[in-house]
Design an enzyme around this catalytic site. Structure first.
Site, PDB file in Angstrom:
ATOM      1  N   ALA A  55       0.816  -1.215   0.000  1.00  0.00           N
ATOM      2  CA  ALA A  55       0.000   0.000   0.000  1.00  0.00           C
ATOM      3  C   ALA A  55       0.852   1.269   0.000  1.00  0.00           C
ATOM      4  CB  ALA A  55      -0.935  -0.001   1.211  1.00  0.00           C
ATOM      5  N   SER A  56       2.162   1.108   0.056  1.00  0.00           N
ATOM      6  CA  SER A  56       3.059   2.260   0.207  1.00  0.00           C
ATOM      7  C   SER A  56       3.610   2.737  -1.144  1.00  0.00           C
ATOM      8  CB  SER A  56       4.215   1.856   1.144  1.00  0.00           C
ATOM      9  OG  SER A  56       5.417   2.515   0.808  1.00  0.00           O
ATOM     10  N   PRO A  57       3.251   3.972  -1.530  1.00  0.00           N
ATOM     11  CA  PRO A  57       3.705   4.490  -2.839  1.00  0.00           C
ATOM     12  C   PRO A  57       5.233   4.523  -2.957  1.00  0.00           C
ATOM     13  CG  PRO A  57       2.085   5.972  -1.835  1.00  0.00           C
ATOM     14  CD  PRO A  57       2.415   4.944  -0.809  1.00  0.00           C
TER      15      PRO A  57
END
Lengths: 200, 200
Positions: free
Chosen positions: A11-13
């Site tokens: 979920a981490s860009p």
């Protein structure tokens, strides 16, 4: 070859920006990457956040989206701001955890990140994971069944606890064999430099 | 020459890393730096923090100190972890605000940061500011009196409000003439690149 542990969250860009290039840059420097998928949600909650810390500060959040878009452009990576943030990355993380020592872990992880941040697809959907695993010529049904075993579920929890015990508070995080921790896509090169075993 | 606004806070370790080198790197790229001293305290408080956000997360705080020390070493800058953090930077900021358009603003700001993060001196002490101003061959007493005028006090408050209205949430922050914002010492080069007026 020296090793570098790569802690990433789907979920981490900024994890996307590192995952897309880490194998290539590590290869250039003769460092072996250990893919360490984990979940930030439980860590953030224990830190007192309800969700991603980015969402608690409107100005910082607005900046983050701008910064990720610019950074992706600088790295020549496709980018689409996700409609839902943070994504539910549990299923993808379980599959990655199950396959963390397999040949396909890099390709799988890059494909999930591409789905999430280039195509804005919902990576929580099992059918998307099936399609993605098939494209990698894997037995999708078997891999999904493995990902839903108690062993893997507990394994992911243990991976989160291990990351936390090592001082991980965000993603991506890189940890050298000597235990030196580097946080953020901006520190990938420095982490690789620190991975070398210096002689003399 | 294109201009780049440099928002900095004397209590911010990463502002130190930028302030120490910004005039040189900007000169190499023919960009003019506008020194914009401001205070993070009021902004952090409005964001709901009691003090620096670093202090709210023990792991992140421990990492920050390690990261700043490594970054200072990489840049060849002296570094001492301050015993008191965050420092009370109000007086230094008022002096810097009063002198923000003067020839001495760069030298003064670098000297304050050096006191704070190389020598671990308490920059809230008026006698330290006097010594520092004298070393720059300035009329220390007059400059201090100016820094304590209502005009300057209000000016610093206005500078904080202006920074906040532009989206500043941390330091250092760089803003180009076109309003593009870059946050963090890691973005100094990118901010300078974005400052160029591109023709054609």
């Amino acid at each position: 070859m020296p090793r570098l542990a790569f802690y990433y969250e789907f979920a981490s860009p900024y994890s996307y920006l590192s995952a897309a290039r880490i194998e290539q840059v590590a290869k250039d420097r003769r460092v072996t990457i250990e893919w360490r998928p984990f979940l930030l949600g439980p860590i953030f909650r224990r830190q007192g956040y309800e969700s991603s810390p980015f969402l608690e500060n409107q100005r910082k959040c607005a900046y983050m989206w701008r910064d990720v878009a610019r950074s992706a452009a600088n790295l020549g990576l496709p980018w689409t701001k996700p409609r839902i943030f943070p994504a539910n990355s549990l299923l993808a993380s379980r599959i990655a955890y199950a396959g963390r020592k397999e040949q396909w872990i890099g390709a799988f992880s890059r494909a999930v990140f591409h789905m999430a941040f280039a195509l804005d697809e919902d990576i929580s959907k099992p059918e998307l994971m099936v399609a993605l695993l098939r494209e990698l010529d894997l037995d999708a049904e078997k891999t999904l069944r493995t990902a839903e075993t108690t062993e893997v579920k507990i394994g992911v929890r243990a991976a989160v606890a291990e990351a936390e015990s090592l001082g991980v508070f965000g993603a991506p995080t890189f940890i050298t064999e000597k235990g030196e921790l580097f946080w953020g896509n901006d520190r990938l090169d420095e982490a690789l430099d620190a991975s070398f075993v210096r002689i003399g």
